[in-house]
Design a protein around this motif. Sequence first.
Motif, mmCIF file in Angstrom:
data_model
loop_
_atom_site.group_PDB
_atom_site.id
_atom_site.type_symbol
_atom_site.label_atom_id
_atom_site.label_comp_id
_atom_site.label_asym_id
_atom_site.label_seq_id
_atom_site.Cartn_x
_atom_site.Cartn_y
_atom_site.Cartn_z
ATOM 1 N N LEU A 100 31.628 -7.073 2.826
ATOM 2 C CA LEU A 100 32.713 -8.066 3.018
ATOM 3 C C LEU A 100 33.523 -8.322 1.900
ATOM 4 O O LEU A 100 34.525 -8.969 1.934
ATOM 5 N N ILE A 101 32.770 -8.090 0.606
ATOM 6 C CA ILE A 101 33.559 -8.454 -0.626
ATOM 7 C C ILE A 101 34.921 -7.812 -0.755
ATOM 8 O O ILE A 101 35.747 -8.526 -0.970
ATOM 9 N N LEU B 89 38.612 1.039 -4.977
ATOM 10 C CA LEU B 89 38.369 0.854 -6.497
ATOM 11 C C LEU B 89 37.066 -0.014 -6.554
ATOM 12 O O LEU B 89 36.384 0.151 -7.492
ATOM 13 N N ILE B 90 37.216 -1.042 -5.969
ATOM 14 C CA ILE B 90 36.031 -2.084 -6.243
ATOM 15 C C ILE B 90 34.816 -1.695 -5.520
ATOM 16 O O ILE B 90 33.768 -1.815 -5.885
ATOM 17 N N LEU B 91 34.728 -1.142 -4.152
ATOM 18 C CA LEU B 91 33.809 -0.964 -3.462
ATOM 19 C C LEU B 91 32.719 0.094 -4.128
ATOM 20 O O LEU B 91 31.599 -0.139 -4.276
ATOM 21 N N PRO B 92 33.146 1.175 -4.545
ATOM 22 C CA PRO B 92 32.392 1.973 -5.479
ATOM 23 C C PRO B 92 31.703 1.272 -6.571
ATOM 24 O O PRO B 92 30.557 1.511 -6.922
ATOM 25 N N LEU C 182 24.237 -3.810 2.217
ATOM 26 C CA LEU C 182 25.426 -3.051 2.445
ATOM 27 C C LEU C 182 26.330 -3.808 3.438
ATOM 28 O O LEU C 182 27.426 -3.891 3.119
ATOM 29 N N ALA C 183 25.892 -4.687 4.207
ATOM 30 C CA ALA C 183 26.490 -5.582 5.266
ATOM 31 C C ALA C 183 27.243 -6.609 4.596
ATOM 32 O O ALA C 183 28.377 -6.798 4.675
#
Length: 316
Positions: free
Chosen positions: A183-184, A297-300, A178-179
Amino acid sequence: TGGYDLIIDAPDVKAPEFNDFIKTIEQIQTELASVPGVSGSMSIPDLLRFLKGKPGREPQTLTERLMAGAINAPARNQLQLLTKFEPGLVSGFWNRDRNVMRISVMTGDLAGNQAKLDRLDAIESIGRKYSPTARTAGAEILIMFLVSSMLSDQWITFGVAVAAIVVMLTISFRSIGLALLALIPNASPILIVIGTMGWLGLKMNMATAMLASVSMGLAVDFSIHYLYRFRHELKSGRDFNAAIRQAHGTVGLAIILANLALIAGFMVLTLSDFVPTVQFGFLVTIVMLGGLTANLLILPLLLRTLRVIWPSSLGL
């Protein structure tokens, strides 16, 4: 535009070589005129010529009349006479107690900090050609080296910030997965903006050099809130999809409002008359918008991917 001071060690005014030294100063000024970005220079010889007056022009002040009367005298005598009646004027270019003479070098603007550093090296080289102890001084030099240091250190500070964030998130979530995931969506907009600047040929400056580390520290907060809420929903018994929807429906709105507040604050900087501040405010705004979009949008999608390849990192 700006300028530097070229400091030259001078012989004592009573020394036989002093008159030749004044001619050396004139020669240095002649060579300085050939340096790219140098628009002019001024020193004691210019002051003496100015106060002697132009041919056909009547002297207007007592000093000008005295200098006109000493027009054929050696430079040493002219300078001593001028020092007697205009000590404040002379002291700006000649420090008799320390035996140093200053050449004020006027410079135009050059694109890029490296071009300015090259110009500074050229000015010092000309001075040291005639005096091994010649050196440059001035506030602009301090600013140049400050900018150069910040540009070289920006990726170091960014790397330190990223490493610190990974360590803290790993401890907080007890999950390296998760860490790294957090970052992404936050690092990507930063890298895209900086890459676009390079592609467009835009130069980094003292303000924009702080873009990466500052933006990373701001944007990662939203990922932390989102991931914390997501983990909380999972632990409360919701399935994966329900946890995503609940995180979006609660923290998602808060992230949008907080991000818009930050954007509004940084947009105020674009009203400044100082160009680096305007650029910094605009670029941080772009990065924050990119981070907001990526977190919602991208994190999920990244969480879904992590669920497949490393489900244990989600605590499932």
